[in-house]
Design a protein around this motif. Sequence first.
Motif, mmCIF file in Angstrom:
data_model
loop_
_atom_site.group_PDB
_atom_site.id
_atom_site.type_symbol
_atom_site.label_atom_id
_atom_site.label_comp_id
_atom_site.label_asym_id
_atom_site.label_seq_id
_atom_site.Cartn_x
_atom_site.Cartn_y
_atom_site.Cartn_z
ATOM 1 N N SER A 79 23.855 -94.938 29.557
ATOM 2 C CA SER A 79 24.760 -94.339 28.583
ATOM 3 C C SER A 79 25.966 -95.222 28.371
ATOM 4 O O SER A 79 26.209 -96.175 29.119
ATOM 5 C CB SER A 79 25.230 -92.946 29.034
ATOM 6 O OG SER A 79 26.292 -93.035 29.955
ATOM 7 N N ALA A 80 26.726 -94.889 27.345
ATOM 8 C CA ALA A 80 28.023 -95.505 27.062
ATOM 9 C C ALA A 80 28.813 -94.490 26.247
ATOM 10 O O ALA A 80 28.222 -93.635 25.569
ATOM 11 C CB ALA A 80 27.860 -96.809 26.288
ATOM 12 N N GLN A 81 30.127 -94.602 26.329
ATOM 13 C CA GLN A 81 30.973 -93.672 25.585
ATOM 14 C C GLN A 81 31.981 -94.424 24.744
ATOM 15 O O GLN A 81 32.486 -95.473 25.144
ATOM 16 C CB GLN A 81 31.747 -92.762 26.544
ATOM 17 C CG GLN A 81 30.878 -91.806 27.305
ATOM 18 C CD GLN A 81 31.677 -90.985 28.292
ATOM 19 O OE1 GLN A 81 32.737 -90.456 27.953
ATOM 20 N NE2 GLN A 81 31.182 -90.865 29.501
ATOM 21 N N LEU A 82 32.251 -93.864 23.583
ATOM 22 C CA LEU A 82 33.356 -94.310 22.751
ATOM 23 C C LEU A 82 34.455 -93.282 22.953
ATOM 24 O O LEU A 82 34.228 -92.079 22.757
ATOM 25 C CB LEU A 82 32.951 -94.354 21.281
ATOM 26 C CG LEU A 82 34.083 -94.685 20.303
ATOM 27 C CD1 LEU A 82 34.564 -96.116 20.506
ATOM 28 C CD2 LEU A 82 33.622 -94.466 18.869
ATOM 29 N N VAL A 83 35.617 -93.753 23.371
ATOM 30 C CA VAL A 83 36.752 -92.853 23.585
ATOM 31 C C VAL A 83 37.822 -93.180 22.554
ATOM 32 O O VAL A 83 38.319 -94.309 22.491
ATOM 33 C CB VAL A 83 37.312 -92.966 25.018
ATOM 34 C CG1 VAL A 83 38.506 -92.034 25.193
ATOM 35 C CG2 VAL A 83 36.235 -92.655 26.039
ATOM 36 N N LYS A 84 38.137 -92.181 21.765
ATOM 37 C CA LYS A 84 39.167 -92.319 20.748
ATOM 38 C C LYS A 84 40.529 -92.064 21.393
ATOM 39 O O LYS A 84 40.621 -91.313 22.358
ATOM 40 C CB LYS A 84 38.933 -91.302 19.634
ATOM 41 C CG LYS A 84 37.596 -91.446 18.945
ATOM 42 C CD LYS A 84 37.376 -90.305 17.968
ATOM 43 C CE LYS A 84 36.007 -90.363 17.335
ATOM 44 N NZ LYS A 84 35.819 -89.252 16.377
ATOM 45 N N PRO A 85 41.588 -92.660 20.851
ATOM 46 C CA PRO A 85 42.920 -92.409 21.421
ATOM 47 C C PRO A 85 43.340 -90.958 21.195
ATOM 48 O O PRO A 85 42.850 -90.300 20.271
ATOM 49 C CB PRO A 85 43.822 -93.380 20.653
ATOM 50 C CG PRO A 85 43.084 -93.665 19.391
ATOM 51 C CD PRO A 85 41.627 -93.554 19.705
ATOM 52 N N ALA A 86 44.214 -90.497 22.052
ATOM 53 C CA ALA A 86 44.745 -89.142 21.899
ATOM 54 C C ALA A 86 45.419 -89.019 20.530
ATOM 55 O O ALA A 86 45.990 -89.991 20.012
ATOM 56 C CB ALA A 86 45.747 -88.841 23.009
ATOM 57 N N ALA B 123 50.776 -94.953 17.635
ATOM 58 C CA ALA B 123 50.922 -96.411 17.710
ATOM 59 C C ALA B 123 49.615 -97.111 18.082
ATOM 60 O O ALA B 123 49.406 -98.267 17.726
ATOM 61 C CB ALA B 123 52.008 -96.782 18.721
ATOM 62 N N GLN B 124 48.713 -96.407 18.772
ATOM 63 C CA GLN B 124 47.444 -97.021 19.165
ATOM 64 C C GLN B 124 46.254 -96.322 18.519
ATOM 65 O O GLN B 124 45.128 -96.438 18.988
ATOM 66 C CB GLN B 124 47.312 -97.012 20.685
ATOM 67 C CG GLN B 124 48.336 -97.922 21.343
ATOM 68 C CD GLN B 124 48.276 -97.863 22.853
ATOM 69 O OE1 GLN B 124 47.841 -96.880 23.439
ATOM 70 N NE2 GLN B 124 48.707 -98.932 23.481
ATOM 71 N N ALA B 125 46.501 -95.663 17.407
ATOM 72 C CA ALA B 125 45.440 -94.930 16.714
ATOM 73 C C ALA B 125 44.378 -95.862 16.130
ATOM 74 O O ALA B 125 43.310 -95.403 15.747
ATOM 75 C CB ALA B 125 46.043 -94.061 15.613
ATOM 76 N N HIS B 126 44.645 -97.131 16.087
ATOM 77 C CA HIS B 126 43.703 -98.114 15.537
ATOM 78 C C HIS B 126 42.679 -98.601 16.564
ATOM 79 O O HIS B 126 41.727 -99.292 16.208
ATOM 80 C CB HIS B 126 44.476 -99.324 15.002
ATOM 81 C CG HIS B 126 45.147 -100.099 16.093
ATOM 82 N ND1 HIS B 126 46.260 -99.632 16.774
ATOM 83 C CD2 HIS B 126 44.839 -101.283 16.644
ATOM 84 C CE1 HIS B 126 46.605 -100.511 17.692
ATOM 85 N NE2 HIS B 126 45.767 -101.525 17.637
ATOM 86 N N ALA B 127 42.865 -98.234 17.831
ATOM 87 C CA ALA B 127 42.057 -98.807 18.911
ATOM 88 C C ALA B 127 41.290 -97.740 19.683
ATOM 89 O O ALA B 127 41.854 -96.725 20.083
ATOM 90 C CB ALA B 127 42.951 -99.588 19.874
ATOM 91 N N ALA B 128 40.016 -97.996 19.892
ATOM 92 C CA ALA B 128 39.167 -97.121 20.698
ATOM 93 C C ALA B 128 38.732 -97.886 21.938
ATOM 94 O O ALA B 128 38.949 -99.100 22.049
ATOM 95 C CB ALA B 128 37.951 -96.670 19.893
ATOM 96 N N THR B 129 38.087 -97.182 22.864
ATOM 97 C CA THR B 129 37.669 -97.791 24.128
ATOM 98 C C THR B 129 36.189 -97.521 24.382
ATOM 99 O O THR B 129 35.726 -96.395 24.194
ATOM 100 C CB THR B 129 38.506 -97.215 25.295
ATOM 101 O OG1 THR B 129 39.896 -97.472 25.026
ATOM 102 C CG2 THR B 129 38.116 -97.842 26.619
ATOM 103 N N LEU B 130 35.504 -98.553 24.803
ATOM 104 C CA LEU B 130 34.129 -98.444 25.299
ATOM 105 C C LEU B 130 34.236 -98.218 26.797
ATOM 106 O O LEU B 130 34.882 -99.008 27.500
ATOM 107 C CB LEU B 130 33.353 -99.722 25.005
ATOM 108 C CG LEU B 130 32.028 -99.914 25.746
ATOM 109 C CD1 LEU B 130 31.007 -98.880 25.329
ATOM 110 C CD2 LEU B 130 31.488 -101.309 25.511
#
Length: 180
Positions: free
Chosen positions: A72-79, A84-91
């Motif tokens: 599995s893998a997850q995409l985590v969206k910012p809170a 200020a970091q709404a442009h970046a997500a995390t794997l």
Amino acid sequence: MTDVTVERIDTLKTGDLHDLCDAADDAVKAGGGFGWVAPPAREIMERYWKGVLVVPERILFVGRLDGVIAGSAQLVKPARNNEAQAHAATLTTSFVAPWARGHGLARRLTVAVEEEARASGFRVLNLDVRETQSAAITLYEDLGFRRWGTHPFYALVDGKRLAGHFYVKDLTPDTLHDTP
């Protein structure tokens, strides 16, 4: 011929939950855990995966080998309050069970997360990985992620300090190959 598929999951059937827990247990035992050093009790693992599905900022992808969930893998969206970091997500939480490695599943999971991040409008995809996970490091670098830093005391495994590497990938089409 081996059937390899990746899909976004919004609900888990009982059999899929068991497969996902088994694959995660095997990955953790092989040193490819996503935070765990040893597999937790089964009920904790099941609660973890069920919890992932109810967090609106998390998108779960599973990889199947001949129909059985093997990673599995997850995409985590910012809170939502992190403008200020709404442009970046995390794997994050990316793994493939040892018995399913060598079929391209990790690559397909990573690409699926990246495609979802792009489709959701994110401009940046971040990830981090233990220094001991050399196959993952090679994969991420081959897929264009750039290491931007190393934390020398990232993890503590069996009393040993391990470094962790931080990676970024610019998802904007015009700067895809430029230095971040």
